[in-house]
Design an enzyme around this catalytic site. Structure first.
Site, PDB file in Angstrom:
ATOM      1  N   HIS A 179      22.217 -21.491  21.749  1.00  0.00           N
ATOM      2  CA  HIS A 179      22.483 -22.736  21.019  1.00  0.00           C
ATOM      3  C   HIS A 179      21.170 -23.107  20.313  1.00  0.00           C
ATOM      4  CE1 HIS A 179      22.999 -27.153  20.693  1.00  0.00           C
ATOM      5  NE2 HIS A 179      24.291 -26.957  20.870  1.00  0.00           N
TER       6      HIS A 179
ATOM      7  N   ASP B 143      19.280 -22.797  30.267  1.00  0.00           N
ATOM      8  CA  ASP B 143      19.993 -23.846  29.537  1.00  0.00           C
ATOM      9  C   ASP B 143      21.346 -24.005  30.227  1.00  0.00           C
ATOM     10  OD1 ASP B 143      21.667 -25.240  27.888  1.00  0.00           O
ATOM     11  OD2 ASP B 143      21.226 -24.089  26.076  1.00  0.00           O
TER      12      ASP B 143
ATOM     13  N   GLN C   7      26.291 -25.759  29.451  1.00  0.00           N
ATOM     14  CA  GLN C   7      27.690 -25.367  29.659  1.00  0.00           C
ATOM     15  C   GLN C   7      27.947 -24.880  31.075  1.00  0.00           C
ATOM     16  OE1 GLN C   7      30.082 -25.819  27.470  1.00  0.00           O
ATOM     17  NE2 GLN C   7      28.729 -26.475  25.813  1.00  0.00           N
TER      18      GLN C   7
ATOM     19  N   LYS D 162      28.307 -33.571  29.489  1.00  0.00           N
ATOM     20  CA  LYS D 162      29.132 -32.363  29.588  1.00  0.00           C
ATOM     21  C   LYS D 162      29.626 -32.134  31.019  1.00  0.00           C
ATOM     22  CE  LYS D 162      26.738 -30.038  25.785  1.00  0.00           C
ATOM     23  NZ  LYS D 162      27.645 -29.963  24.625  1.00  0.00           N
TER      24      LYS D 162
ATOM     25  N   CYS E  46      26.761 -24.752  16.540  1.00  0.00           N
ATOM     26  CA  CYS E  46      25.309 -24.960  16.710  1.00  0.00           C
ATOM     27  C   CYS E  46      24.607 -23.652  17.043  1.00  0.00           C
ATOM     28  CB  CYS E  46      24.999 -25.982  17.794  1.00  0.00           C
ATOM     29  SG  CYS E  46      25.520 -27.630  17.373  1.00  0.00           S
TER      30      CYS E  46
HETATM   31  C1  LIG Z   1      24.542 -24.127  25.470  1.00  0.00           C
HETATM   32  C2  LIG Z   1      24.100 -25.481  24.995  1.00  0.00           C
HETATM   33  N1  LIG Z   1      22.803 -25.786  25.001  1.00  0.00           N
HETATM   34  C3  LIG Z   1      22.356 -26.991  24.617  1.00  0.00           C
HETATM   35  C4  LIG Z   1      23.205 -27.974  24.185  1.00  0.00           C
HETATM   36  C5  LIG Z   1      22.645 -29.283  23.759  1.00  0.00           C
HETATM   37  O1  LIG Z   1      23.107 -30.313  24.540  1.00  0.00           O
HETATM   38  P1  LIG Z   1      22.794 -31.833  24.152  1.00  0.00           P
HETATM   39  O2  LIG Z   1      23.209 -31.975  22.725  1.00  0.00           O
HETATM   40  O3  LIG Z   1      23.641 -32.621  25.083  1.00  0.00           O
HETATM   41  O4  LIG Z   1      21.342 -32.053  24.344  1.00  0.00           O
HETATM   42  C6  LIG Z   1      24.570 -27.705  24.151  1.00  0.00           C
HETATM   43  C7  LIG Z   1      25.528 -28.728  23.671  1.00  0.00           C
HETATM   44  O5  LIG Z   1      26.210 -28.609  22.704  1.00  0.00           O
HETATM   45  C8  LIG Z   1      25.028 -26.429  24.567  1.00  0.00           C
HETATM   46  O6  LIG Z   1      26.326 -26.135  24.549  1.00  0.00           O
END
Ligand SMILES: Cc1ncc(COP(=O)(O)O)c(C=O)c1O
Lengths: 137, 405
Positions: free
Chosen positions: B122, B199, B202, B225, B363
């Site tokens: 991401h 990370d 998910q 999430k 993203c």
């Molecule tokens: C794999 C992953 N990493 C990071 C993020 C970023 O999360 P946040 O926007 O809640 O900081 C997301 C969320 O879309 C994600 O799916």
């Protein structure tokens, strides 16, 4: 199918009572709206949305502004046809005088034209209005 | 214990909504999950009963706010099996957690050092490390995936070496659903003494995260999430690592002594938590994790597996549908493209039928390019989704195909 006027579109859409017919109509409008050649889809003409992209080509035709547009998504292309019905081959003054928000409201499609939709439509409308203003409209 | 999806759904008020007269089918859980009533209540209770700033007031409200807020930290620590509550750092979300680590490490990286990430990142776990490398002169190495969305473990291992300072990868890919073998990857990185950040954006919502068992140094996730509020998240880190981690944000709460010309930092967790925190959010997240941990994890996972299995089976019957991400070990996420329709068009027509999905680049622009596509349509499932909803999604998809064809 020849592209109808904005007034005709409003009347046509009023006639449908379910969303499927409405969307089918918009898809068909999109099919009637010519597409760009790939060579015309240059980065500077790209208005990037996060879900789909649209391209806008601008030229002057006497005192009128002529637009050519394209989108990689069928429904967005149809929505572009709605915008073109309102703005294409009009003078800057006509463009500025046109109440686009009222038009979208009458089409009952505001939900798809909101800035948050990320499909580039709002950005195209903004660009066209800005251009018209620059040309004294 | 068993798992009663109808009873669970009844706890989520939003799920009984209709969209344009049709029942909401919420399949955008990868973006954010819905909140059970107990979480919503915890926010309302905080603001109606004990709103005050924490750690500072000399009054009863502040004591109560602080107690609930610090209790939430304990709830998080229990949920992820942290060795110690001081290892739980509140952030605004995964993104901030990763930034806290990356901004700190960037102060120490130098030319010749290497940071390893994967092709499935991401943007939150890519751009952050990319920028840390650009600033410091370190090298970013991007470990490849196979076309099915699985990490190429041999190449990953080959990318590691004595210069590797940090290895960062997702627990679960948001775009592909791939579940990475976190323990195995961590062990490979640890053979070279590298730090490991997972990370967990998910990964956290699918069950049993045990940070001690994983062996990593950092695990970052977002409250929203995992049935909690937005604007709150957690960076978990090993105490020994966090204790000396360079501070990124400075200000109130995080200091020990301050003069006009100098300052010293407080102890964990406060030294990494500058400013007034998201107090209500933290309390809501603690409540969400407590709620989640009362469920039978094995049953939840079995239910989620049934959902994705059903989706994969039904997908095979849809002409012109190509799944993006078909890893052996996959959870929760069905990304796809259609021969005859743009993802945005599919999203439009599903939306009109009350079915919420995500469309676009997820993203993860470089990943999309790596796979030779611009974006996908993505249905993502959570524990409150039903097999009927999976079928409703496919019925909606067939309708979209007919209309767009
Ligand atoms: C794999 C992953 N990493 C990071 C993020 C970023 O999360 P946040 O926007 O809640 O900081 C997301 C969320 O879309 C994600 O799916």
């Amino acid at each position: 199918m020849q592209l109808p006027s904005s007034q005709e579109i409003i009347e046509d859409l009023e006639f449908f009572d379910d969303w499927e017919q409405k969307y089918q109509y918009i898809i068909d409008l999109g099919k009637a709206l010519p597409r760009l050649d790939d060579a015309q889809k240059t980065p500077e003409r790209l208005v990037k949305g996060c879900q789909s992209s649209v391209w806008l080509v601008i030229s002057m035709d006497g005192d009128k502004i002529h637009f050519e547009v394209d989108s990689d998504a069928v429904i967005v292309h149809g929505l572009l046809a709605l915008v073109m019905a309102a703005y294409n081959d009009k003078t800057p003054a006509e463009i500025t005088a046109f109440d686009i928000d009222e038009y979208f409201e009458a089409l009952d499609l505001e939900r798809h034209i909101t800035p948050t939709r990320g499909n580039g439509l709002r950005a195209i409308v903004g660009k066209i209005q800005h251009l018209a203003a620059q040309h004294g409209g | 214990m068993s798992f009663d999806v109808a009873a669970i759904r009844a706890e989520f008020p939003i799920l009984s909504q209709t969209v344009d007269g049709k029942p909401l089918v919420y399949l955008d859980n990868g973006a954010t999950t819905q909140k059970p009533q107990v979480v919503i209540d915890s926010l309302v209770d905080f603001y109606t009963q004990c709103n005050a700033n924490v750690h500072r007031g000399a009054h009863q409200l502040s004591d109560e706010a602080t107690r609930r807020y610090e209790n939430a930290r304990d709830q998080v620590a229990r949920f992820i099996n942290a060795a110690n509550r001081n290892e739980v750092i509140w952030t605004s979300g995964t993104t901030e957690g990763i930034n806290l680590v990356a901004k700190g490490l960037a102060q120490q990286l130098e030319a010749g050092d290497e940071v390893v990430v994967t092709e499935m990142e991401h943007h939150a776990n890519l751009v952050t490390w990319q920028q840390a490398c650009l600033q410091s002169g370190a090298t970013l190495r991007v470990a490849p995936i196979f076309d099915n969305g699985e990490l190429d473990l041999e190449t990953f291992r080959a990318y590691l070496g004595p210069n590797t300072r940090m290895v960062a990868f997702p627990h679960v890919s948001n775009a592909l659903g791939t579940v990475n073998p976190v323990k195995e990857l961590t062990a490979m990185a640890k053979a070279y003494g590298a730090l490991v950040l997972v990370d967990g954006a998910q990964g956290i919502a699918h069950g049993d995260v045990d940070v001690q068992a994983l062996g990593c140094d950092f695990y970052a996730f977002s409250g929203h999430k995992v049935f909690g509020p937005t604007g709150i998240g957690v960076l978990w880190g090993k105490q020994a690592v966090l204790e000396n981690w360079p501070v990124w944000l400075t200000g109130g709460e995080m200091i020990a002594d301050v003069t006009y010309q100098n300052a010293t930092w407080g102890a964990l967790p406060n030294r990494l938590e500058a400013g007034t925190p998201n107090i209500a959010g933290a309390i809501g997240l603690g409540r969400a994790l407590e709620w989640f941990s009362q469920l039978d994890v094995a049953a939840v996972q079995a239910h989620e597996k049934a959902l994705i299995d059903s989706a994969m089976t039904q997908a095979a019957d849809i002409q012109g549908m190509r799944l993006i991400g078909t890893a052996q070990n996959k959870i929760g996420i069905l990304s796809f493209v259609m021969d005859s329709a743009h993802p945005a068009d599919i999203g439009f027509i599903l939306d009109r039928q009350g079915i919420a999905i995500r469309t676009g680049d997820n993203c993860a622009q470089p990943l999309m390019h790596r796979l030779g596509i611009n974006g996908t349509a993505r249905a993502s499932f959570s524990l409150y989704n039903t097999l009927d909803e999976v079928s409703a999604f496919f019925a909606g998809l067939r309708k979209a195909q007919t209309m767009l064809g």
